[in-house]
Motif scaffolding. Structure first.
Motif, PDB file in Angstrom:
ATOM      1  N   GLU A 144      43.018  31.821  27.088  1.00 40.34           N
ATOM      2  CA  GLU A 144      42.633  31.114  28.303  1.00 40.34           C
ATOM      3  C   GLU A 144      41.333  31.695  28.852  1.00 40.34           C
ATOM      4  N   SER A 145      40.452  30.833  29.343  1.00 33.06           N
ATOM      5  CA  SER A 145      39.204  31.299  29.935  1.00 33.06           C
ATOM      6  C   SER A 145      39.149  30.919  31.409  1.00 33.06           C
ATOM      7  N   TYR A 146      38.410  31.740  32.175  1.00 34.67           N
ATOM      8  CA  TYR A 146      38.296  31.534  33.616  1.00 34.67           C
ATOM      9  C   TYR A 146      36.851  31.795  34.039  1.00 34.67           C
ATOM     10  N   LYS A 147      36.387  31.031  35.008  1.00 33.99           N
ATOM     11  CA  LYS A 147      35.056  31.229  35.573  1.00 33.99           C
ATOM     12  C   LYS A 147      35.202  31.866  36.945  1.00 33.99           C
ATOM     13  N   VAL A 148      34.459  32.965  37.146  1.00 34.84           N
ATOM     14  CA  VAL A 148      34.577  33.710  38.401  1.00 34.84           C
ATOM     15  C   VAL A 148      33.195  34.144  38.868  1.00 34.84           C
ATOM     16  N   THR A 149      33.033  34.260  40.174  1.00 35.31           N
ATOM     17  CA  THR A 149      31.814  34.832  40.724  1.00 35.31           C
ATOM     18  C   THR A 149      32.181  35.908  41.737  1.00 35.31           C
ATOM     19  N   PRO A 150      31.735  37.136  41.520  1.00 33.29           N
ATOM     20  CA  PRO A 150      32.053  38.231  42.432  1.00 33.29           C
ATOM     21  C   PRO A 150      30.997  38.399  43.516  1.00 33.29           C
ATOM     22  N   ALA A 151      30.279  37.351  43.842  1.00 32.69           N
ATOM     23  CA  ALA A 151      29.084  37.466  44.680  1.00 32.69           C
ATOM     24  C   ALA A 151      29.366  37.950  46.095  1.00 32.69           C
ATOM     25  N   PHE A 152      30.189  37.215  46.846  1.00 36.08           N
ATOM     26  CA  PHE A 152      30.349  37.496  48.273  1.00 36.08           C
ATOM     27  C   PHE A 152      31.448  38.523  48.527  1.00 36.08           C
ATOM     28  N   ASN A 153      31.089  39.667  49.073  1.00 35.31           N
ATOM     29  CA  ASN A 153      32.087  40.659  49.448  1.00 35.31           C
ATOM     30  C   ASN A 153      32.930  40.130  50.612  1.00 35.31           C
ATOM     31  N   MET A 154      34.134  40.668  50.747  1.00 38.61           N
ATOM     32  CA  MET A 154      35.092  40.162  51.725  1.00 38.61           C
ATOM     33  C   MET A 154      34.558  40.250  53.147  1.00 38.61           C
ATOM     34  N   GLU A 155      33.883  41.342  53.480  1.00 43.56           N
ATOM     35  CA  GLU A 155      33.363  41.505  54.836  1.00 43.56           C
ATOM     36  C   GLU A 155      32.348  40.421  55.167  1.00 43.56           C
ATOM     37  N   LEU A 156      31.501  40.073  54.202  1.00 39.55           N
ATOM     38  CA  LEU A 156      30.505  39.021  54.432  1.00 39.55           C
ATOM     39  C   LEU A 156      31.189  37.674  54.637  1.00 39.55           C
ATOM     40  N   CYS A 157      32.232  37.399  53.854  1.00 40.18           N
ATOM     41  CA  CYS A 157      32.968  36.143  54.008  1.00 40.18           C
ATOM     42  C   CYS A 157      33.547  36.020  55.412  1.00 40.18           C
ATOM     43  N   GLN A 158      34.100  37.106  55.913  1.00 40.67           N
ATOM     44  CA  GLN A 158      34.669  37.094  57.263  1.00 40.67           C
ATOM     45  C   GLN A 158      33.581  36.869  58.300  1.00 40.67           C
ATOM     46  N   ARG A 159      32.428  37.466  58.091  1.00 47.59           N
ATOM     47  CA  ARG A 159      31.328  37.346  59.042  1.00 47.59           C
ATOM     48  C   ARG A 159      30.809  35.923  59.134  1.00 47.59           C
ATOM     49  N   PHE A 160      30.725  35.242  57.991  1.00 47.45           N
ATOM     50  CA  PHE A 160      30.173  33.899  57.951  1.00 47.45           C
ATOM     51  C   PHE A 160      31.238  32.802  58.033  1.00 47.45           C
ATOM     52  N   GLY A 161      32.514  33.187  58.108  1.00 48.40           N
ATOM     53  CA  GLY A 161      33.559  32.182  58.159  1.00 48.40           C
ATOM     54  C   GLY A 161      33.736  31.437  56.852  1.00 48.40           C
ATOM     55  N   VAL A 162      33.478  32.143  55.744  1.00 44.00           N
ATOM     56  CA  VAL A 162      33.566  31.552  54.406  1.00 44.00           C
ATOM     57  C   VAL A 162      34.883  31.969  53.760  1.00 44.00           C
ATOM     58  N   LYS A 163      35.532  31.055  53.058  1.00 41.94           N
ATOM     59  CA  LYS A 163      36.759  31.393  52.353  1.00 41.94           C
ATOM     60  C   LYS A 163      36.455  32.450  51.289  1.00 41.94           C
ATOM     61  N   PRO A 164      37.243  33.521  51.257  1.00 45.70           N
ATOM     62  CA  PRO A 164      36.976  34.583  50.283  1.00 45.70           C
ATOM     63  C   PRO A 164      37.195  34.113  48.847  1.00 45.70           C
ATOM     64  N   LEU A 165      36.449  34.723  47.943  1.00 46.13           N
ATOM     65  CA  LEU A 165      36.593  34.438  46.523  1.00 46.13           C
ATOM     66  C   LEU A 165      37.635  35.395  45.955  1.00 46.13           C
ATOM     67  N   VAL A 166      38.761  34.856  45.531  1.00 42.95           N
ATOM     68  CA  VAL A 166      39.883  35.666  45.049  1.00 42.95           C
ATOM     69  C   VAL A 166      40.226  35.249  43.620  1.00 42.95           C
ATOM     70  N   PHE A 167      40.267  36.228  42.722  1.00 39.48           N
ATOM     71  CA  PHE A 167      40.679  35.970  41.347  1.00 39.48           C
ATOM     72  C   PHE A 167      42.084  36.498  41.161  1.00 39.48           C
ATOM     73  N   ASP A 168      43.022  35.611  40.841  1.00 46.18           N
ATOM     74  CA  ASP A 168      44.426  36.005  40.674  1.00 46.18           C
ATOM     75  C   ASP A 168      44.820  36.179  39.214  1.00 46.18           C
ATOM     76  N   GLY A 169      43.860  36.017  38.311  1.00 46.06           N
ATOM     77  CA  GLY A 169      44.145  36.173  36.891  1.00 46.06           C
ATOM     78  C   GLY A 169      44.630  34.910  36.207  1.00 46.06           C
TER      79      GLY A 169
END
Length: 239
Positions: A144-169
């Motif tokens: 199985e393959s998955y596409k992920v981007t680790p760009a936005f750290n959690m603190e930045l997401c909270q600051r901008f009101g952006v949904k966090p990027l979470v990889f659950d495997g």
């Protein structure tokens, strides 16, 4: 425990080896991996390792689009591993290197995305809301393959009101189409495909042609060590 080549689809096998930029065999990357996985049990699965490495790259290196190097050698994973802040392309390169270091196939992917939550300062310098060559990673866990981007750290997401990027495997972790207030956030408009190594010469040429004001701003920032560019992306700033 690394994956066996026998468990992988043929297309994934080439993405386990180190490359010029994706330096999975470098000491700096190995140390970053060891630190990221230090709390996992010795029998942790490759899925658990992939999740933890994604989280480490996402959160241990702050996202900042102004931390833009103009020297292509600065995009080697051994250099990125020690960074305090950087943007999506170096973070994707580092994540790919970390994954390959533990035997997980990881390809670099690039796409053009339209950002509907830009800061006024960044939009002024870019002259557009289109980010070319946004970096992401395609990884393989078994067949199985998955596409992920680790760009936005959690603190930045909270600051901008952006949904966090979470990889659950088990699912992709790409930019969300809408933010927490259901406003348009990110739109993928062109996928440039997968790469074994980062096409840095091609990328830097395209960047300079597309964002001449931002490129010049970065030259001044680098030469003068100027950091007061945009409080939205600073360590303690606000959008």
């Amino acid at each position: 425990m690394s994956q066996s080549f026998e468990d992988l689809p043929q297309e994934a096998e080439r993405y386990v080896m180190p490359s010029h930029y994706v330096e999975s065999d470098s000491l700096e990357v190995q140390e970053f991996v060891t630190s990221a996985l230090r709390d996992l049990p010795v029998d942790a699965s490759i899925r658990d390792k992939a999740i933890r490495l994604f989280e480490a790259v996402r959160d241990d290196i702050r996202y900042d689009p102004y931390c833009f190097a103009l020297d292509k050698e600065a995009y080697r994973a051994s250099r990125i591993a020690g960074a305090e802040a950087t943007f999506c392309v170096p973070k994707a390169i580092l994540l790919a290197a970390c994954l390959r270091a533990v035997g997980i196939p990881a390809a670099l992917g690039f796409a053009d995305v339209r950002n509907h939550l830009n800061t006024p300062k960044l939009q002024e310098l870019m002259g557009t809301d289109l980010f070319i060559y946004h970096g992401y990673v395609q990884l393989w866990l078994g067949d199985e393959s998955y596409k992920v981007t680790p760009a936005f750290n959690m603190e930045l997401c909270q600051r901008f009101g952006v949904k966090p990027l979470v990889f659950d495997g088990y699912h992709d972790a790409l930019f969300h189409e809408f933010d927490e207030q259901n406003h348009r956030h990110m739109e993928y408009v062109n996928d440039r495909g997968l790469y074994f190594d980062a096409p840095m010469e091609e990328f830097l040429v395209a960047f300079k042609e597309t964002y001449p004001k931002l490129e010049e701003f970065n030259r001044m920032r680098i030469s003068k060590d100027y950091s007061g560019y945009d409080s939205g992306f600073s360590k303690e700033g606000s959008p």
